[in-house]
Design a protein around this motif. Structure first.
Motif, PDB file in Angstrom:
ATOM      1  N   ALA A   1       0.768  -1.362  -0.084  1.00 12.09           N
ATOM      2  CA  ALA A   1       0.107  -0.007  -0.040  1.00 12.09           C
ATOM      3  C   ALA A   1       1.050   1.137   0.022  1.00 12.09           C
ATOM      4  CB  ALA A   1      -0.887  -0.202   1.424  1.00 12.09           C
ATOM      5  N   LYS A   2       0.545   2.318  -0.814  1.00 11.01           N
ATOM      6  CA  LYS A   2       1.134   3.618  -0.925  1.00 11.01           C
ATOM      7  C   LYS A   2       0.251   4.856  -0.466  1.00 11.01           C
ATOM      8  CE  LYS A   2       4.566   1.235  -2.996  1.00 11.01           C
ATOM      9  NZ  LYS A   2       5.724   0.847  -2.011  1.00 11.01           N
ATOM     10  N   THR A   3       0.890   5.472   0.209  1.00  8.84           N
ATOM     11  CA  THR A   3       0.101   6.623   0.710  1.00  8.84           C
ATOM     12  C   THR A   3      -0.453   7.745  -0.474  1.00  8.84           C
ATOM     13  OG1 THR A   3       2.408   7.996   1.142  1.00  8.84           O
ATOM     14  CG2 THR A   3       1.067   6.851   3.018  1.00  8.84           C
ATOM     15  N   VAL A   4       0.327   7.561  -1.516  1.00 10.75           N
ATOM     16  CA  VAL A   4      -0.063   8.321  -2.638  1.00 10.75           C
ATOM     17  C   VAL A   4      -1.037   7.773  -3.313  1.00 10.75           C
ATOM     18  CG1 VAL A   4       1.015   8.900  -5.028  1.00 10.75           C
ATOM     19  CG2 VAL A   4       2.553   9.112  -3.089  1.00 10.75           C
ATOM     20  N   SER A   5      -1.123   6.487  -3.220  1.00  6.87           N
ATOM     21  CA  SER A   5      -2.515   5.818  -3.802  1.00  6.87           C
ATOM     22  C   SER A   5      -3.690   6.120  -2.755  1.00  6.87           C
ATOM     23  CB  SER A   5      -2.266   4.293  -3.897  1.00  6.87           C
ATOM     24  OG  SER A   5      -1.327   4.291  -4.964  1.00  6.87           O
ATOM     25  N   ILE A   6      -3.455   6.069  -1.707  1.00  8.32           N
ATOM     26  CA  ILE A   6      -4.365   6.286  -0.717  1.00  8.32           C
ATOM     27  C   ILE A   6      -5.091   7.695  -0.860  1.00  8.32           C
ATOM     28  CG2 ILE A   6      -4.944   6.677   1.690  1.00  8.32           C
ATOM     29  CD1 ILE A   6      -3.076   4.269   2.290  1.00  8.32           C
ATOM     30  N   ALA A   7      -4.060   8.763  -0.736  1.00  6.05           N
ATOM     31  CA  ALA A   7      -4.524  10.023  -1.111  1.00  6.05           C
ATOM     32  C   ALA A   7      -5.411  10.267  -2.530  1.00  6.05           C
ATOM     33  CB  ALA A   7      -3.171  11.049  -1.194  1.00  6.05           C
ATOM     34  N   LYS A   8      -5.076   9.419  -3.380  1.00  5.74           N
ATOM     35  CA  LYS A   8      -5.708   9.351  -4.548  1.00  5.74           C
ATOM     36  C   LYS A   8      -6.918   8.675  -4.652  1.00  5.74           C
ATOM     37  CE  LYS A   8      -5.378   8.397  -9.661  1.00  5.74           C
ATOM     38  NZ  LYS A   8      -4.463   7.670 -10.614  1.00  5.74           N
ATOM     39  N   ARG A   9      -7.183   7.955  -3.721  1.00  4.95           N
ATOM     40  CA  ARG A   9      -8.569   7.252  -3.591  1.00  4.95           C
ATOM     41  C   ARG A   9      -9.505   8.090  -2.713  1.00  4.95           C
ATOM     42  NH1 ARG A   9      -9.086   1.397  -3.535  1.00  4.95           N
ATOM     43  NH2 ARG A   9      -7.269   0.146  -4.032  1.00  4.95           N
ATOM     44  N   ALA A  10      -8.842   8.827  -1.726  1.00  7.63           N
ATOM     45  CA  ALA A  10      -9.501   9.799  -1.052  1.00  7.63           C
ATOM     46  C   ALA A  10      -9.966  10.933  -1.557  1.00  7.63           C
ATOM     47  CB  ALA A  10      -8.644   9.956   0.414  1.00  7.63           C
ATOM     48  N   GLY A  11      -9.230  11.430  -2.764  1.00  5.61           N
ATOM     49  CA  GLY A  11      -9.620  12.520  -3.600  1.00  5.61           C
ATOM     50  C   GLY A  11      -9.092  13.728  -2.896  1.00  5.61           C
ATOM     51  N   ILE A  12      -7.679  13.631  -2.295  1.00  5.24           N
ATOM     52  CA  ILE A  12      -7.184  14.889  -1.593  1.00  5.24           C
ATOM     53  C   ILE A  12      -5.765  14.710  -1.883  1.00  5.24           C
ATOM     54  CG2 ILE A  12      -8.753  14.712   0.474  1.00  5.24           C
ATOM     55  CD1 ILE A  12      -6.191  13.412   1.812  1.00  5.24           C
ATOM     56  N   SER A  13      -4.985  15.729  -1.441  1.00  3.04           N
ATOM     57  CA  SER A  13      -3.544  15.850  -1.996  1.00  3.04           C
ATOM     58  C   SER A  13      -2.834  15.087  -0.970  1.00  3.04           C
ATOM     59  CB  SER A  13      -3.041  17.052  -1.626  1.00  3.04           C
ATOM     60  OG  SER A  13      -3.088  17.852  -0.355  1.00  3.04           O
ATOM     61  N   HIS A  14      -1.608  14.589  -1.047  1.00  6.30           N
ATOM     62  CA  HIS A  14      -0.885  13.615  -0.664  1.00  6.30           C
ATOM     63  C   HIS A  14      -0.378  14.630   0.535  1.00  6.30           C
ATOM     64  CE1 HIS A  14       3.037  11.065  -0.002  1.00  6.30           C
ATOM     65  NE2 HIS A  14       2.079  10.619   0.352  1.00  6.30           N
ATOM     66  N   THR A  15      -0.069  15.692   0.269  1.00  2.38           N
ATOM     67  CA  THR A  15       0.388  16.827   1.541  1.00  2.38           C
ATOM     68  C   THR A  15      -0.805  16.880   2.669  1.00  2.38           C
ATOM     69  OG1 THR A  15       1.561  18.138   0.126  1.00  2.38           O
ATOM     70  CG2 THR A  15       1.039  19.003   2.295  1.00  2.38           C
ATOM     71  N   MET A  16      -2.054  16.789   2.309  1.00  2.00           N
ATOM     72  CA  MET A  16      -3.119  16.938   3.319  1.00  2.00           C
ATOM     73  C   MET A  16      -3.229  15.440   3.993  1.00  2.00           C
ATOM     74  SD  MET A  16      -7.330  17.713   2.711  1.00  2.00           S
ATOM     75  CE  MET A  16      -6.927  19.508   2.527  1.00  2.00           C
ATOM     76  N   LEU A  17      -3.033  14.637   3.115  1.00  2.00           N
ATOM     77  CA  LEU A  17      -3.056  13.145   4.130  1.00  2.00           C
ATOM     78  C   LEU A  17      -2.079  13.022   4.926  1.00  2.00           C
ATOM     79  CD1 LEU A  17      -3.270   9.433   2.428  1.00  2.00           C
ATOM     80  CD2 LEU A  17      -1.495  10.034   4.006  1.00  2.00           C
ATOM     81  N   HIS A  18      -0.651  13.518   4.899  1.00  2.00           N
ATOM     82  CA  HIS A  18       0.327  13.267   5.948  1.00  2.00           C
ATOM     83  C   HIS A  18       0.046  14.305   6.851  1.00  2.00           C
ATOM     84  CE1 HIS A  18       2.795  10.443   4.701  1.00  2.00           C
ATOM     85  NE2 HIS A  18       2.777  10.659   3.325  1.00  2.00           N
ATOM     86  N   TYR A  19      -0.790  15.695   6.659  1.00  2.00           N
ATOM     87  CA  TYR A  19      -0.926  16.645   7.682  1.00  2.00           C
ATOM     88  C   TYR A  19      -1.712  16.025   8.877  1.00  2.00           C
ATOM     89  CZ  TYR A  19      -3.504  20.456   9.927  1.00  2.00           C
ATOM     90  OH  TYR A  19      -4.041  21.208  10.747  1.00  2.00           O
ATOM     91  N   TYR A  20      -3.018  14.976   8.328  1.00  2.00           N
ATOM     92  CA  TYR A  20      -3.652  14.353   9.417  1.00  2.00           C
ATOM     93  C   TYR A  20      -3.196  13.057  10.013  1.00  2.00           C
ATOM     94  CZ  TYR A  20      -7.361  17.099   7.704  1.00  2.00           C
ATOM     95  OH  TYR A  20      -8.236  18.477   7.249  1.00  2.00           O
ATOM     96  N   TYR A  21      -2.299  12.303   9.209  1.00  2.00           N
ATOM     97  CA  TYR A  21      -1.672  11.007   9.584  1.00  2.00           C
ATOM     98  C   TYR A  21      -0.345  10.882   8.921  1.00  2.00           C
ATOM     99  CZ  TYR A  21      -6.561   9.705  10.174  1.00  2.00           C
ATOM    100  OH  TYR A  21      -7.850   9.785  10.564  1.00  2.00           O
TER     101      TYR A  21
END
Length: 206
Positions: free
Chosen positions: A28-48
């Motif tokens: 699993a990749k955080t880049v792919s997770i961000a894409k699935r969630a429809g948000i930026s990779h930066t925002m994902l790492h802001y929360y997690y």
């Protein structure tokens, strides 16, 4: 927490769960997770901040949800037989809504000692109160001679293994069982749940 922030975090968790179940934790990749969630990779790492944090948060939420469902069972103040029935049905329904969870736990948690130890520490505080209450009811029935002399450990393992095995086998046997529509699958699961209930209860009857 603001509504938008809550919604964003929930989208991330749902996307991460789908990514982990589909690809496994290692792939699993955080880049792919961000894409699935429809948000930026930066925002994902802001929360997690890490993939590990996401993994643990998802598992923790599943445990908390199951614990809450079991607590609802206890709040019914039913007798032992009805409480056991509700336990079997509750666990079955939980796995039915999370059918990929058993294999995920086996693959990512039980096969990794560090993850296993962390998961055990997470599980016990949430599930022990319910299991202790159920065991007390079980021992009371045992002392009255109303059920067969089996151990509580074996009873618990029977419930868990019967319910979980259904969802481990289904991906392999789905076609052979002709479960080719949602209606057929739903009917099968309802019947299987009741079959599991009756199997356990009949095994306890004297």
């Amino acid at each position: 927490m603001r509504k938008n922030e809550t919604e964003s975090k929930q989208k991330i968790l749902e996307a991460a769960e789908a990514e982990f179940f589909e690809k496994g934790f290692g792939n699993a990749k955080t880049v792919s997770i961000a894409k699935r969630a429809g948000i930026s990779h930066t925002m994902l790492h802001y929360y997690y901040s890490t993939k590990e944090e996401l993994f643990q948060r998802i598992f923790k939420e599943k445990v908390q949800l199951l614990s809450q469902m079991f607590n609802v069972v206890l709040e019914q103040n039913a007798d032992f037989t009805e409480t056991l029935r509700l336990l079997i049905e509750t666990q079955f329904n939980f796995v039915a809504k999370n059918p990929q969870l058993p294999m995920f736990i086996f693959r990512e948690i039980l096969s990794n000692e560090e993850n296993r130890q962390w998961a055990v520490q997470m599980l016990y505080p949430h599930l022990l109160p319910f299991l202790s209450a159920l065991e007390k009811m079980f021992n009371a029935e045992l002392s009255k001679g109303t059920i067969r002399p089996v151990t509580f450990q074996n009873l618990l393992m029977n419930v868990i293994s019967l319910n979980i095995s259904v969802f481990i086998a289904l991906p392999i046997l789905k076609e052979a069982l002709h479960l080719d529509s949602n209606e057929k699958m739903e009917k099968f699961l309802v019947e299987r749940r009741e079959s599991n209930v009756q199997f356990i209860l009949n095994a306890l009857r004297r």
